[in-house]
Design an enzyme around this catalytic site. Sequence first.
Site, PDB file in Angstrom:
ATOM      1  N   ARG A   1       8.810   6.382  -6.278  1.00  0.00           N
ATOM      2  CA  ARG A   1       8.121   6.209  -4.710  1.00  0.00           C
ATOM      3  C   ARG A   1       7.677   7.224  -3.543  1.00  0.00           C
ATOM      4  O   ARG A   1       6.597   7.551  -3.260  1.00  0.00           O
ATOM      5  CB  ARG A   1       8.977   5.381  -3.984  1.00  0.00           C
ATOM      6  CG  ARG A   1       9.232   4.030  -3.802  1.00  0.00           C
ATOM      7  CD  ARG A   1      10.110   3.065  -3.671  1.00  0.00           C
ATOM      8  NE  ARG A   1      10.734   1.784  -3.916  1.00  0.00           N
ATOM      9  CZ  ARG A   1      11.348   0.782  -4.493  1.00  0.00           C
ATOM     10  NH1 ARG A   1      12.649   0.704  -3.651  1.00  0.00           N
ATOM     11  NH2 ARG A   1      11.201  -0.043  -4.278  1.00  0.00           N
TER      12      ARG A   1
ATOM     13  N   TYR B   1       1.938  -1.018  -2.807  1.00  0.00           N
ATOM     14  CA  TYR B   1       2.512  -0.598  -5.064  1.00  0.00           C
ATOM     15  C   TYR B   1       4.126   0.396  -5.182  1.00  0.00           C
ATOM     16  O   TYR B   1       4.313   0.326  -3.617  1.00  0.00           O
ATOM     17  CB  TYR B   1       1.462  -0.514  -6.050  1.00  0.00           C
ATOM     18  CG  TYR B   1       0.653   1.420  -6.096  1.00  0.00           C
ATOM     19  CD1 TYR B   1       0.972   2.019  -4.948  1.00  0.00           C
ATOM     20  CD2 TYR B   1      -0.381   1.227  -7.207  1.00  0.00           C
ATOM     21  CE1 TYR B   1       0.138   2.992  -4.788  1.00  0.00           C
ATOM     22  CE2 TYR B   1      -1.240   2.488  -6.834  1.00  0.00           C
ATOM     23  CZ  TYR B   1      -0.534   2.915  -6.016  1.00  0.00           C
ATOM     24  OH  TYR B   1      -1.523   4.572  -5.710  1.00  0.00           O
ATOM     25  N   GLU B   2       4.573  -0.229  -5.814  1.00  0.00           N
ATOM     26  CA  GLU B   2       6.103  -0.147  -6.153  1.00  0.00           C
ATOM     27  C   GLU B   2       6.466   0.239  -4.786  1.00  0.00           C
ATOM     28  O   GLU B   2       7.967   0.989  -4.337  1.00  0.00           O
ATOM     29  CB  GLU B   2       5.977   2.243  -6.363  1.00  0.00           C
ATOM     30  CG  GLU B   2       5.026   1.808  -8.204  1.00  0.00           C
ATOM     31  CD  GLU B   2       4.739   3.480  -8.335  1.00  0.00           C
ATOM     32  OE1 GLU B   2       6.202   4.361  -8.214  1.00  0.00           O
ATOM     33  OE2 GLU B   2       4.072   3.838  -8.951  1.00  0.00           O
ATOM     34  N   GLY B   3       6.797  -1.063  -4.438  1.00  0.00           N
ATOM     35  CA  GLY B   3       7.726  -1.855  -3.660  1.00  0.00           C
ATOM     36  C   GLY B   3       7.079  -1.590  -1.914  1.00  0.00           C
ATOM     37  O   GLY B   3       6.510  -0.560  -0.909  1.00  0.00           O
TER      38      GLY B   3
END
Length: 379
Positions: free
Chosen positions: A243, A362-364
């Site tokens: 992140r 993306y990635e949370g």
Amino acid sequence: MNFILSKEQELVRQTVKEFAQNKVKPIAAEIDETERFPMENVKLMAKYGMMGIPFSKEYGGAGGDTLAYILAVEELSKVCGSTGVILSAHVSLCASLIDQFGTEDQKQKYLTSLAKGEKIGAFGLTEPNAGTDASGQQTVAVLDGDNYILNGSKIFITNGGVADVFIIFAMTDRSKGVKGISAFIVEKSFEGFSIGKLENKMGIRASSTTELVMENCIVPKENLIGKEGKGFGIAMKTLDGGRIGIAAQALGLAEGALDEAIAYMKERKQFGRQIGAFQGLQWMVAEMDTKIEAARWLVYKAAFLKDQKMPYSVEAARAKLFAAEVAMEVTTKAVQIFGGYGYTKEYPVERMMRDAKITEIYEGTSEVQRMVISGSILK
């Protein structure tokens, strides 16, 4: 409290900035239009040591730190969001995972070649029915003698079509839920492993985003990372670091869009004067600049804490949440400043706006980041 970059960090920033301007920017529009992975530039990035900035020289890395690596992602993303995420996924999600959780043999075999940029890495967690809810994994791994047999598929995998080394998460015990997920190192040459659909995306179009398919894929048992059932924790800890990389990508996109907008405001004339003379636009760029500066220090703080081996999960969530939303806001306003020209591919701001959107997903997703932050506040 020191807000000054070290000489080493400043050198990394300047080196990557020059590379981005001279090699990445000239082809950014073309690779976006054609969805072409910029392998020639990735090879140069390997030559210059960018693919292994935060890793020990013992394993082929540059011996730098997280912040130096983040600066590289930021500078690349100022001119090309695709190139920024190629580096981020390779370093944050694949190589860093092996560095943090791999055995010495795994590091010698895989990390060294990844850090040198001889091989490209990818991270396979997301599935058709397991996006934000990563616990819904359907890919399974069954131990059979000296090998695990993997069956299942992954989607939306960054670097998927070009990577040599993949981190794959699979269920080794369905009855245990998330405690039944394990992590494996899978080579593209392994029997039963193949690349599926290449996604036709709105943005980051030069990034190879694909499906991965495992049909009785044979993986040596020594390629298990950590212990069986520890995969979910490994994935979540890895995503914390990832992140920061995506936050740096978002920061770079916002900075690049603002740079383009300022240059345009100084040359474009309407009503007999530069549009930069109009107070409405002056106030707009003042707000854009201020939010970018705030995002910068959230991103750098998260990287700093990771380097200091201090807890950084919440700081990474804050950085990604804010930087991603700033990137979307700034790139959208940049298009507005350009007017009709901003809506055409004659200028790069429309591409930057398309690239920025994915940083909120993306990635949370941004919603997940809010869950992480609020959970830490209300615990």
